[in-house]
Write a protein that holds these residues in place. Structure first.
Motif, PDB file in Angstrom:
ATOM      1  N   ASP A   1       0.831  -1.209   0.000  1.00 18.45           N
ATOM      2  CA  ASP A   1       0.000   0.000   0.000  1.00 18.45           C
ATOM      3  C   ASP A   1       0.865   1.260   0.000  1.00 18.45           C
ATOM      4  O   ASP A   1       0.629   2.208  -0.765  1.00 18.45           O
ATOM      5  CB  ASP A   1      -0.956  -0.010   1.193  1.00 18.45           C
ATOM      6  CG  ASP A   1      -0.268  -0.278   2.529  1.00 18.45           C
ATOM      7  OD1 ASP A   1       0.912  -0.712   2.542  1.00 18.45           O
ATOM      8  OD2 ASP A   1      -0.914  -0.066   3.581  1.00 18.45           O
ATOM      9  N   GLU A   2       1.900   1.272   0.831  1.00 21.42           N
ATOM     10  CA  GLU A   2       2.821   2.417   0.863  1.00 21.42           C
ATOM     11  C   GLU A   2       3.621   2.517  -0.432  1.00 21.42           C
ATOM     12  O   GLU A   2       3.930   3.623  -0.909  1.00 21.42           O
ATOM     13  CB  GLU A   2       3.755   2.297   2.066  1.00 21.42           C
ATOM     14  CG  GLU A   2       3.043   2.378   3.402  1.00 21.42           C
ATOM     15  CD  GLU A   2       3.970   2.183   4.585  1.00 21.42           C
ATOM     16  OE1 GLU A   2       5.211   2.180   4.378  1.00 21.42           O
ATOM     17  OE2 GLU A   2       3.484   2.026   5.717  1.00 21.42           O
TER      18      GLU A   2
ATOM     19  N   LYS B   1       1.478   4.117  -3.062  1.00 17.76           N
ATOM     20  CA  LYS B   1       1.367   5.549  -2.771  1.00 17.76           C
ATOM     21  C   LYS B   1       2.615   6.289  -3.235  1.00 17.76           C
ATOM     22  O   LYS B   1       2.530   7.393  -3.805  1.00 17.76           O
ATOM     23  CB  LYS B   1       1.153   5.763  -1.272  1.00 17.76           C
ATOM     24  CG  LYS B   1       0.980   7.217  -0.874  1.00 17.76           C
ATOM     25  CD  LYS B   1       0.730   7.365   0.620  1.00 17.76           C
ATOM     26  CE  LYS B   1       0.567   8.830   1.010  1.00 17.76           C
ATOM     27  NZ  LYS B   1       0.342   8.985   2.477  1.00 17.76           N
ATOM     28  N   LYS B   2       3.776   5.697  -3.022  1.00 18.84           N
ATOM     29  CA  LYS B   2       5.031   6.309  -3.469  1.00 18.84           C
ATOM     30  C   LYS B   2       5.072   6.411  -4.986  1.00 18.84           C
ATOM     31  O   LYS B   2       5.486   7.439  -5.548  1.00 18.84           O
ATOM     32  CB  LYS B   2       6.218   5.486  -2.965  1.00 18.84           C
ATOM     33  CG  LYS B   2       7.580   6.023  -3.388  1.00 18.84           C
ATOM     34  CD  LYS B   2       7.861   7.382  -2.782  1.00 18.84           C
ATOM     35  CE  LYS B   2       9.247   7.873  -3.140  1.00 18.84           C
ATOM     36  NZ  LYS B   2       9.532   9.212  -2.558  1.00 18.84           N
TER      37      LYS B   2
ATOM     38  N   ALA C   1       2.535   6.663  -6.954  1.00 19.51           N
ATOM     39  CA  ALA C   1       1.571   7.686  -7.361  1.00 19.51           C
ATOM     40  C   ALA C   1       2.186   9.085  -7.318  1.00 19.51           C
ATOM     41  O   ALA C   1       1.826   9.960  -8.118  1.00 19.51           O
ATOM     42  CB  ALA C   1       0.332   7.618  -6.474  1.00 19.51           C
ATOM     43  N   GLU C   2       3.110   9.301  -6.389  1.00 22.60           N
ATOM     44  CA  GLU C   2       3.756  10.609  -6.276  1.00 22.60           C
ATOM     45  C   GLU C   2       4.698  10.891  -7.442  1.00 22.60           C
ATOM     46  O   GLU C   2       5.052  12.044  -7.693  1.00 22.60           O
ATOM     47  CB  GLU C   2       4.535  10.685  -4.963  1.00 22.60           C
ATOM     48  CG  GLU C   2       3.654  10.617  -3.717  1.00 22.60           C
ATOM     49  CD  GLU C   2       4.463  10.474  -2.441  1.00 22.60           C
ATOM     50  OE1 GLU C   2       5.711  10.380  -2.530  1.00 22.60           O
ATOM     51  OE2 GLU C   2       3.851  10.440  -1.360  1.00 22.60           O
TER      52      GLU C   2
ATOM     53  N   PHE D   1      -6.352  -0.088  -2.246  1.00 18.42           N
ATOM     54  CA  PHE D   1      -5.163   0.770  -2.229  1.00 18.42           C
ATOM     55  C   PHE D   1      -5.387   2.004  -3.086  1.00 18.42           C
ATOM     56  O   PHE D   1      -5.090   3.135  -2.681  1.00 18.42           O
ATOM     57  CB  PHE D   1      -3.937   0.026  -2.766  1.00 18.42           C
ATOM     58  CG  PHE D   1      -3.501  -1.171  -1.965  1.00 18.42           C
ATOM     59  CD1 PHE D   1      -3.934  -1.385  -0.667  1.00 18.42           C
ATOM     60  CD2 PHE D   1      -2.637  -2.099  -2.529  1.00 18.42           C
ATOM     61  CE1 PHE D   1      -3.527  -2.488   0.053  1.00 18.42           C
ATOM     62  CE2 PHE D   1      -2.218  -3.209  -1.821  1.00 18.42           C
ATOM     63  CZ  PHE D   1      -2.667  -3.407  -0.531  1.00 18.42           C
TER      64      PHE D   1
ATOM     65  N   GLN E   1      -7.812   4.595  -1.625  1.00 18.39           N
ATOM     66  CA  GLN E   1      -7.267   5.299  -0.469  1.00 18.39           C
ATOM     67  C   GLN E   1      -6.327   6.428  -0.855  1.00 18.39           C
ATOM     68  O   GLN E   1      -6.203   7.418  -0.115  1.00 18.39           O
ATOM     69  CB  GLN E   1      -6.534   4.310   0.456  1.00 18.39           C
ATOM     70  CG  GLN E   1      -7.452   3.336   1.172  1.00 18.39           C
ATOM     71  CD  GLN E   1      -6.676   2.201   1.826  1.00 18.39           C
ATOM     72  OE1 GLN E   1      -5.462   2.266   1.978  1.00 18.39           O
ATOM     73  NE2 GLN E   1      -7.401   1.151   2.214  1.00 18.39           N
ATOM     74  N   ILE E   2      -5.661   6.322  -1.993  1.00 18.14           N
ATOM     75  CA  ILE E   2      -4.687   7.347  -2.380  1.00 18.14           C
ATOM     76  C   ILE E   2      -5.127   8.138  -3.601  1.00 18.14           C
ATOM     77  O   ILE E   2      -4.316   8.820  -4.232  1.00 18.14           O
ATOM     78  CB  ILE E   2      -3.290   6.733  -2.613  1.00 18.14           C
ATOM     79  CG1 ILE E   2      -3.332   5.615  -3.653  1.00 18.14           C
ATOM     80  CG2 ILE E   2      -2.720   6.224  -1.315  1.00 18.14           C
ATOM     81  CD1 ILE E   2      -1.982   4.959  -3.892  1.00 18.14           C
TER      82      ILE E   2
ATOM     83  N   ARG F   1      -3.840   8.495 -12.071  1.00 21.45           N
ATOM     84  CA  ARG F   1      -3.889   9.541 -11.048  1.00 21.45           C
ATOM     85  C   ARG F   1      -4.714  10.690 -11.608  1.00 21.45           C
ATOM     86  O   ARG F   1      -4.207  11.541 -12.341  1.00 21.45           O
ATOM     87  CB  ARG F   1      -2.480  10.027 -10.703  1.00 21.45           C
ATOM     88  CG  ARG F   1      -2.447  11.174  -9.697  1.00 21.45           C
ATOM     89  CD  ARG F   1      -1.073  11.802  -9.591  1.00 21.45           C
ATOM     90  NE  ARG F   1      -1.113  13.009  -8.779  1.00 21.45           N
ATOM     91  CZ  ARG F   1      -0.109  13.869  -8.674  1.00 21.45           C
ATOM     92  NH1 ARG F   1       1.028  13.660  -9.345  1.00 21.45           N
ATOM     93  NH2 ARG F   1      -0.214  14.938  -7.908  1.00 21.45           N
TER      94      ARG F   1
END
Length: 270
Positions: free
Chosen positions: A134-135, A138-139, A141-142, A200, A203-204, A265
């Motif tokens: 999950d983290e 998220k990374k 996605a950035e 996942f 959430q982001i 995104r």
């Protein structure tokens, strides 16, 4: 892509990579199941990328190993950045590069420092090696631009032969941090379920645009079909794969070994 010949003075990681190149790009059928599975993954992955990104788009190929996707995408005209923990593989990739340009950014994904830089990030057979998927997502996605895309391939956790745990059932995934980022199937920690990927993403702030279950048990050489694959014509195998990809979703989830997911995104305009 140039065909290379192994040398006795190669780095160990080069020697380790070359047998996979034989199966993935040089046409060897010593392991029919692996070769068919890789061909399926490559076809769907490239189809999705070409659907959402024009040549010239910036693509990050994360944990790209011997760089076969990087090389193919560069040859198709994309601006590709290769990444892997093993910096010594850069020269191996360069040995095979015939056309197109590739930038190199070795290192741990959590330390790369890219921010909203790429049109597409490709994470092929990576997330199952991470203790905190999950983290990790998220990374990733950035790293993509607003309205950019992630193309992800990973083994299917709902496949009937899977014996690995479900991430959402694990109370403390940090226990796996010491063994993450290991290569090949021995390094798999979790095999994710499609509903977990959907959670996942939600959430982001990501949207799943396409999710394809691919490579059935026979195509992959499981349930002893590896013996049959030596004798079955490629056309028959590909026809069977095409047939099972059209079955009802509950059945596809059980008999297919992997999935390819297109994620965006999305940023709403004001």
């Amino acid at each position: 892509m140039k065909k290379i010949v192994p040398q006795s003075n190669w780095h160990d990681s080069w020697k380790f990579s070359y047998p996979f190149d034989l199966l993935e790009i040089y046409g060897s059928l010593n392991n029919h199941g692996y070769a068919y599975a890789y061909a399926n993954r490559r076809r769907h992955t490239l189809e999705l990328i070409q659907k959402i990104a024009q040549p010239g788009a910036k693509i990050l190929d994360l944990a790209a190993a011997q760089g076969n996707f990087s090389l193919i995408l560069a040859e198709l005209g994309y601006e590709v950045t290769w990444n892997d923990l093993r910096e010594e593989l850069i020269d191996y990739v360069e040995l095979k590069r015939e056309s197109g340009n590739i930038h190199y950014a070795p290192g741990n994904v959590f330390d790369l420092g890219f921010a909203s830089e790429f049109d597409v990030v490709l994470i092929a057979e990576v997330i199952e090696h991470v203790a905190h998927p999950d983290e990790f997502l998220k990374k990733i996605a950035e790293m993509i631009k607003p309205n950019g895309y992630i193309v992800m391939t990973t083994p299917n956790g709902e496949y009937f032969l899977n014996r690995l745990p479900k991430f959402s059932d694990c109370p403390d995934p940090s226990q796996f941090e010491s063994i993450q980022f290991q290569p090949n199937a021995d390094g798999h920690i979790f095999l994710l379920y499609l509903d977990e990927i959907e959670d996942f993403a939600k959430q982001i702030g990501l949207s799943i645009l396409d999710a394809r279950l691919i490579t059935n048990s026979i195509t992959n050489g499981h349930i002893k079909s590896r013996y049959l694959l030596k004798f079955l014509p490629r056309q028959w195998v590909e026809s069977l794969e095409s047939f099972t990809e059209k079955l009802p979703l509950p059945l596809r989830k059980k008999i297919h070994t992997a999935f390819v997911v297109l994620i965006q995104r999305r940023v709403e305009s004001v």
